[in-house]
Write a protein that holds these residues in place. Structure first.
Motif, PDB file in Angstrom:
ATOM      1  N   GLY A  82     -55.278  -1.363   9.242  1.00  0.00           N
ATOM      2  CA  GLY A  82     -55.507  -1.446   7.804  1.00  0.00           C
ATOM      3  C   GLY A  82     -56.929  -1.094   7.408  1.00  0.00           C
ATOM      4  N   VAL A  83     -57.835  -1.106   8.357  1.00  0.00           N
ATOM      5  CA  VAL A  83     -59.221  -0.719   8.089  1.00  0.00           C
ATOM      6  C   VAL A  83     -59.448   0.747   8.437  1.00  0.00           C
ATOM      7  N   PHE A  84     -58.907   1.177   9.575  1.00  0.00           N
ATOM      8  CA  PHE A  84     -59.187   2.526  10.073  1.00  0.00           C
ATOM      9  C   PHE A  84     -58.022   3.502   9.942  1.00  0.00           C
ATOM     10  N   GLY A  85     -56.853   3.040   9.523  1.00  0.00           N
ATOM     11  CA  GLY A  85     -55.670   3.894   9.449  1.00  0.00           C
ATOM     12  C   GLY A  85     -55.652   4.779   8.206  1.00  0.00           C
ATOM     13  N   PRO A  86     -54.519   5.423   7.962  1.00  0.00           N
ATOM     14  CA  PRO A  86     -54.395   6.298   6.790  1.00  0.00           C
ATOM     15  C   PRO A  86     -54.596   5.530   5.485  1.00  0.00           C
ATOM     16  N   ARG A  87     -54.922   6.258   4.454  1.00  0.00           N
ATOM     17  CA  ARG A  87     -55.266   5.664   3.162  1.00  0.00           C
ATOM     18  C   ARG A  87     -54.153   4.778   2.595  1.00  0.00           C
ATOM     19  N   GLN A  88     -52.891   5.195   2.720  1.00  0.00           N
ATOM     20  CA  GLN A  88     -51.800   4.450   2.087  1.00  0.00           C
ATOM     21  C   GLN A  88     -51.469   3.138   2.792  1.00  0.00           C
ATOM     22  N   VAL A  93     -55.535  -1.291  -0.341  1.00  0.00           N
ATOM     23  CA  VAL A  93     -54.381  -1.080  -1.225  1.00  0.00           C
ATOM     24  C   VAL A  93     -53.735  -2.421  -1.539  1.00  0.00           C
ATOM     25  N   LEU A  94     -53.611  -3.270  -0.522  1.00  0.00           N
ATOM     26  CA  LEU A  94     -53.041  -4.603  -0.722  1.00  0.00           C
ATOM     27  C   LEU A  94     -53.885  -5.412  -1.699  1.00  0.00           C
ATOM     28  N   ARG A  96     -55.987  -4.333  -3.969  1.00  0.00           N
ATOM     29  CA  ARG A  96     -55.911  -3.770  -5.331  1.00  0.00           C
ATOM     30  C   ARG A  96     -54.635  -4.211  -6.027  1.00  0.00           C
ATOM     31  N   LYS A  97     -53.533  -4.246  -5.295  1.00  0.00           N
ATOM     32  CA  LYS A  97     -52.281  -4.720  -5.890  1.00  0.00           C
ATOM     33  C   LYS A  97     -52.404  -6.173  -6.303  1.00  0.00           C
ATOM     34  N   LEU A  98     -53.005  -6.993  -5.444  1.00  0.00           N
ATOM     35  CA  LEU A  98     -53.130  -8.417  -5.747  1.00  0.00           C
ATOM     36  C   LEU A  98     -54.039  -8.675  -6.944  1.00  0.00           C
ATOM     37  N   GLN A  99     -54.980  -7.794  -7.194  1.00  0.00           N
ATOM     38  CA  GLN A  99     -55.858  -7.960  -8.351  1.00  0.00           C
ATOM     39  C   GLN A  99     -55.091  -7.809  -9.662  1.00  0.00           C
ATOM     40  N   GLY A 100     -53.946  -7.143  -9.621  1.00  0.00           N
ATOM     41  CA  GLY A 100     -53.134  -6.982 -10.820  1.00  0.00           C
ATOM     42  C   GLY A 100     -52.216  -8.157 -11.097  1.00  0.00           C
ATOM     43  N   LEU A 101     -52.191  -9.148 -10.211  1.00  0.00           N
ATOM     44  CA  LEU A 101     -51.293 -10.293 -10.373  1.00  0.00           C
ATOM     45  C   LEU A 101     -51.543 -11.097 -11.648  1.00  0.00           C
ATOM     46  N   PRO A 102     -52.773 -11.474 -11.978  1.00  0.00           N
ATOM     47  CA  PRO A 102     -52.977 -12.249 -13.209  1.00  0.00           C
ATOM     48  C   PRO A 102     -52.516 -11.515 -14.470  1.00  0.00           C
ATOM     49  N   ALA A 103     -52.787 -10.229 -14.552  1.00  0.00           N
ATOM     50  CA  ALA A 103     -52.366  -9.462 -15.736  1.00  0.00           C
ATOM     51  C   ALA A 103     -50.842  -9.386 -15.814  1.00  0.00           C
ATOM     52  N   TRP A 104     -50.184  -9.239 -14.663  1.00  0.00           N
ATOM     53  CA  TRP A 104     -48.726  -9.178 -14.667  1.00  0.00           C
ATOM     54  C   TRP A 104     -48.126 -10.514 -15.092  1.00  0.00           C
TER      55      TRP A 104
END
Length: 170
Positions: A82-88, A93-94, A96-104
């Motif tokens: 998750g640190v050195f692998g592909p971007r996706q 990414v995880l 960033r998704k969790l940062q959207g939890l309060p707004a959702w």
């Protein structure tokens, strides 16, 4: 063959979209998880399941301990991937998704109809999946650490209870 025949069979003319194709919207693309990530996730699931099954009884204790160490190693490998692998598949990414939890969650308060709920379901599904992944990663650390401590007999019965709690919770 004439030059007209050659030009109509050329790749450039074959790749030009017709007017009907140009107006058709393309389907949404989806990021695909790579084979390494899938393999790590399946091996983690299998290691945990087998360790859970072999948890009771002294007969399978070495198998249980080995599977616990395997699970810990796989989690470390996944974190490194998750640190050195592909971007996706990065951990960023995880997060960033969790940062959207309060707004959702705030958007759910505004839902007044089933159709409005349907519109918020897809982002919510992604957020809930990210939350599940974060909780799994958060639970594996105390599970494996308490298992190691129980194996080395650092604590008493209370430590076994802690280990069992995290195993049942996971």
């Amino acid at each position: 063959m004439t030059s007209d025949t050659l030009s109509s069979a050329s790749p450039s003319s074959a790749s030009a979209p017709s007017p009907a194709q140009a107006q058709t919207p393309r389907p949404a693309t989806r990021r695909v998880v790579d084979a390494t990530t899938r393999m790590l996730h399946w091996l983690m699931a299998l290691s945990f399941t087998a360790a859970y099954i072999t948890a009771d009884g002294e007969r399978w204790r070495l198998v249980h301990v080995t599977l616990g160490y395997t699970l810990a190693g796989l989690v470390v490998a996944r974190l490194l991937w998750g640190v050195f692998g592909p971007r996706q598949v990065r951990m960023s990414v995880l997060w960033r998704k969790l940062q959207g939890l309060p707004a959702w969650l705030k958007s759910l308060a505004a839902v007044r109809s089933p159709s409005a709920l349907q519109a918020t379901w897809r982002p919510g599904q992604n957020l809930l999946m990210a939350l599940a992944v974060a909780l799994i990663l958060a639970l594996v650390a105390p599970l494996t650490l308490s298992g190691y401590a129980v194996w080395d007999e650092w604590g008493g019965e209370w430590l076994e209870e802690v280990h069992e709690f995290f195993g049942n919770t996971l």
